[in-house]
Enzyme design. Structure first.
Site, mmCIF file in Angstrom:
data_model
loop_
_atom_site.group_PDB
_atom_site.id
_atom_site.type_symbol
_atom_site.label_atom_id
_atom_site.label_comp_id
_atom_site.label_asym_id
_atom_site.label_seq_id
_atom_site.Cartn_x
_atom_site.Cartn_y
_atom_site.Cartn_z
ATOM 1 N N GLU A 189 0.041 -0.875 -0.505
ATOM 2 C CA GLU A 189 1.804 -1.569 -0.297
ATOM 3 C C GLU A 189 1.451 -2.705 0.600
ATOM 4 O O GLU A 189 2.583 -3.793 0.687
ATOM 5 C CB GLU A 189 2.493 -0.551 -0.075
ATOM 6 C CG GLU A 189 2.919 0.390 -1.372
ATOM 7 C CD GLU A 189 1.890 1.505 -1.403
ATOM 8 O OE1 GLU A 189 2.214 2.385 -2.260
ATOM 9 O OE2 GLU A 189 0.859 1.742 -0.200
ATOM 10 N N PHE A 205 7.599 3.914 0.020
ATOM 11 C CA PHE A 205 6.221 3.313 0.349
ATOM 12 C C PHE A 205 6.312 1.971 0.954
ATOM 13 O O PHE A 205 5.179 1.518 1.532
ATOM 14 C CB PHE A 205 5.247 3.462 -0.980
ATOM 15 C CG PHE A 205 5.282 4.763 -1.577
ATOM 16 C CD1 PHE A 205 5.105 5.769 -0.744
ATOM 17 C CD2 PHE A 205 5.128 4.958 -2.883
ATOM 18 C CE1 PHE A 205 4.975 7.271 -1.174
ATOM 19 C CE2 PHE A 205 4.800 6.183 -3.475
ATOM 20 C CZ PHE A 205 4.881 7.226 -2.749
#
Length: 627
Positions: A366, A392
């Site tokens: 991410e 996330f």
């Protein structure tokens, strides 16, 4: 790229002379500023000289030209040598370098996009290569242009995991228009870097990540020219063995000089020594680019048609996001989507189905995904939408923070927010995301409560400057807005009102639907509430909230699927602070949740319809008692 032609002796000497002029300028600037990183600049002098005056193709007076080669200084603390390059090239005045780090100068301590030659802010180490990957991906697959992307990294930042996320990405997508240069000057800030001068280990690591890796003497302009002239069908890493403080006698390759300018008398002596090595004052001019980057227009992107939802139909806003994004992709071929292997949960897969060539799979990385989006969006080449579970994005907060400093226009969609996701449990629940994105300067935080609002949020985000965050939910909830409903940033919707309302309840996403259910229940007991959907949590519609609170005896209840800290309740409190006669009660998730059914968890944390009914009754009885 053409086969390598060895430069003549005159050119090689000119590049050496240029490198030494860059050293002198960096030392002068940092000594004048009384702070900065001259030793980090001096290790990179030959690299910068060869790059900017032999290898790269760009228009000096038009640094943001779409066809120019790109350069990212990932080791942002070496900013003075970047500024020295642009003075050497003639874009900056030499005298301006002496204003380094002053409050009225554009030449800040680390690169920022207020400078026309800086695409992304750097200085939080380990992030430049991810942005460079985004630029290279855009050049290769979207622009299909010949510009190349160069990224200079320090060896200290090679301990950052985000560097290797970017290395993996570039290797996988065979970004052969990307060159990373490792300035292996051995010394970090407080200690030597872990591998010191073991350049062969860096080479093996790069090769394992799918890169062509070349070891060079980073102070040999001839070796650098040759290395930059090699083209392969994979990204190239040039591992340059250098010495920190190169050219500064008594300081070169010595510890404890990081981030320290030379004292004035020492600087004068060193400058004289370096100047004595310069044989010719003649300046080199860079080659011009091949102008083959297409003209792009990403302004005023409109959905090709209105939403097509029916009031009362049940839709999860996460799915409505995918539908909206796929639709927006038909409006402009520069809309792109990125995801971190959650596309079948965030529904960005709907975009991929319709626009496969404009979808970038970033896999489970991410931090890098955010950096790729930032790189893709530079120079207004694309409109990037990146999605994953809201929770996330917390691991990419530094990338998001730097994106704001980079004045980036990226759109991030976080799905699976709150306890309402149910059985997956707290590791998957976004409960800090509103807090995080509200803290980002110039960010817009959308929290759509139905499918229509979600589609409008996607369209608005595409046309909004700065970081946009869209918070989407997993549960399916009824559509409450007509397809022709108009939405605006900072404009809340009063979704339920009567002249007899006694309390204003503010909810969003699943809690807005809980508030409407609570209103239905309370109505049977002749208690009426006003229900507000904020649409954007930042900016918040203070005017609408205050007007309605005053119409309901100053009573506000906020209810949110988020922790208390930094969410809707605190946003509302900040909006009404100092307003006489207003009271705010906040319902939110009070501690780390657990697995369970969505309805069970909403109940357990006191944010379901029953909890709202109870809170309304308490608010009404309190004021009755007071009367």
């Amino acid at each position: 790229m053409e086969d390598y032609h060895k430069p003549d002796q005159q050119t090689l000497q000119a590049l050496k002379d240029t490198a030494n002029r860059l050293r002198i300028s960096s030392i002068k600037a940092t000594t004048a500023a009384g702070s900065g990183h001259p030793t980090s600049c001096c290790s990179a002098a030959e690299i910068m000289s060869v790059l900017f005056f032999h290898t790269m193709r760009y228009k000096v007076q038009d640094p943001r030209n779409a066809s120019n080669d790109r350069f990212v200084l990932s080791k942002g603390h070496a900013a003075p040598i970047l500024y020295s390059v642009w003075a050497e090239a003639g874009f900056l005045q030499e005298a301006e370098l002496l204003n380094l780090r002053k409050i009225d100068s554009v030449l800040e301590g680390h690169p920022v996009p207020r400078q026309a030659f800086t695409d992304v802010a750097t200085g939080s180490l380990g992030q430049g290569l991810g942005a460079a990957c985004g630029m290279a991906y855009t050049g290769k697959f979207f622009d299909r242009a010949s510009y190349r992307v160069y990224c200079l990294l320090g060896d200290g930042e090679l301990s950052e995991g985000s560097v290797w996320e970017a290395m993996a990405f570039a290797g996988f997508y065979k970004l052969d228009n990307l060159v990373a240069i490792f300035d292996v000057n051995r010394l970090g800030q407080s200690d030597p870097a872990p591998l010191q001068h073991h350049v062969e280990i860096y080479q093996k690591r790069c090769e394992a990540f799918g890169w062509h890796a070349i070891i060079v003497d980073g102070h040999s302009v001839e070796e650098l020219c040759k290395a930059f002239g090699q083209a392969k069908h994979q990204p190239t890493a040039i591992i340059a063995k250098t010495f920190k403080g190169k050219g500064i006698s008594g300081v070169e390759d010595k510890e404890s000089w990081h981030g320290k300018p030379l004292p004035k008398n020492m600087a004068e002596q060193v400058i004289q020594e370096i100047d004595d090595k310069i044989q010719n004052k003649k300046k080199l001019s860079p080659a011009l680019p091949e102008e083959d980057a297409p003209v792009v227009n990403i302004r005023n992107i409109k959905m090709p048609s209105p939403p097509t939802y029916k009031v009362g139909e049940k839709w999860a806003t996460r799915k409505a996001y995918g539908v909206a994004l796929a639709k927006l992709g038909h409006a402009n071929d520069r809309v792109i989507a990125l995801d971190g292997d959650t596309k079948n949960s965030t529904f960005s897969e709907l975009f991929k189905k319709e626009h496969p060539n404009r979808y970038i799979e970033c896999y489970i990385a991410e931090q890098n995904m955010v950096s790729i989006a930032v790189g893709c969006a530079t120079r207004d080449r694309t409109v990037a939408f990146a999605s994953t579970f809201a929770t996330f994005f917390t691991r990419a907060f530094d990338q998001i923070r730097m994106a704001a400093i980079s004045e980036s226009n990226i759109n991030l969609c976080g799905s699976h927010c709150g306890v309402s996701i149910g059985e997956d449990g707290p590791s998957q629940m976004g409960l800090e995301d509103l807090c995080m994105f509200r803290a980002v300067p110039n960010a817009t935080v959308f929290y759509p409560s139905d499918a229509v609002a979600t589609e409008k949020a996607v369209e608005i985000a595409a046309n909004t400057k700065g970081i946009c965050f869209i918070r989407t939910s997993r549960p399916e909830n009824p559509v409450i807005y007509n397809n022709n409903e108009d939405f605006h940033i900072g404009q809340a919707k009063v979704v339920l009102k009567s002249k007899d309302d006694q309390v204003t309840v503010i909810g969003a996403g699943v809690t807005l639907h809980e508030a409407l259910a609570a209103a239905e229940q309370l109505r049977k007991e002749k208690i009426f509430i006003r229900v507000i959907d904020p649409f954007t949590i930042k900016p918040l519609d203070k005017k609408t909230i205050l007007e309605n609170a005053r119409a309901t005896k100053g009573r506000i209840i906020t209810v949110e699927d988020h922790y208390h800290e930094g969410g809707i309740g605190e946003a509302v409190c900040a909006a009404v602070v100092g307003e006489p006669g207003i009271t705010v009660s906040r319902l939110a998730v009070s501690h780390v949740p657990r697995s369970g059914k969505s309805a069970e968890l909403l109940k357990m944390f006191g944010i379901d319809k029953d909890a709202i009914v109870q809170a309304v009754k308490v608010a009404v009885s309190k004021s009755r008692n007071a009367e």
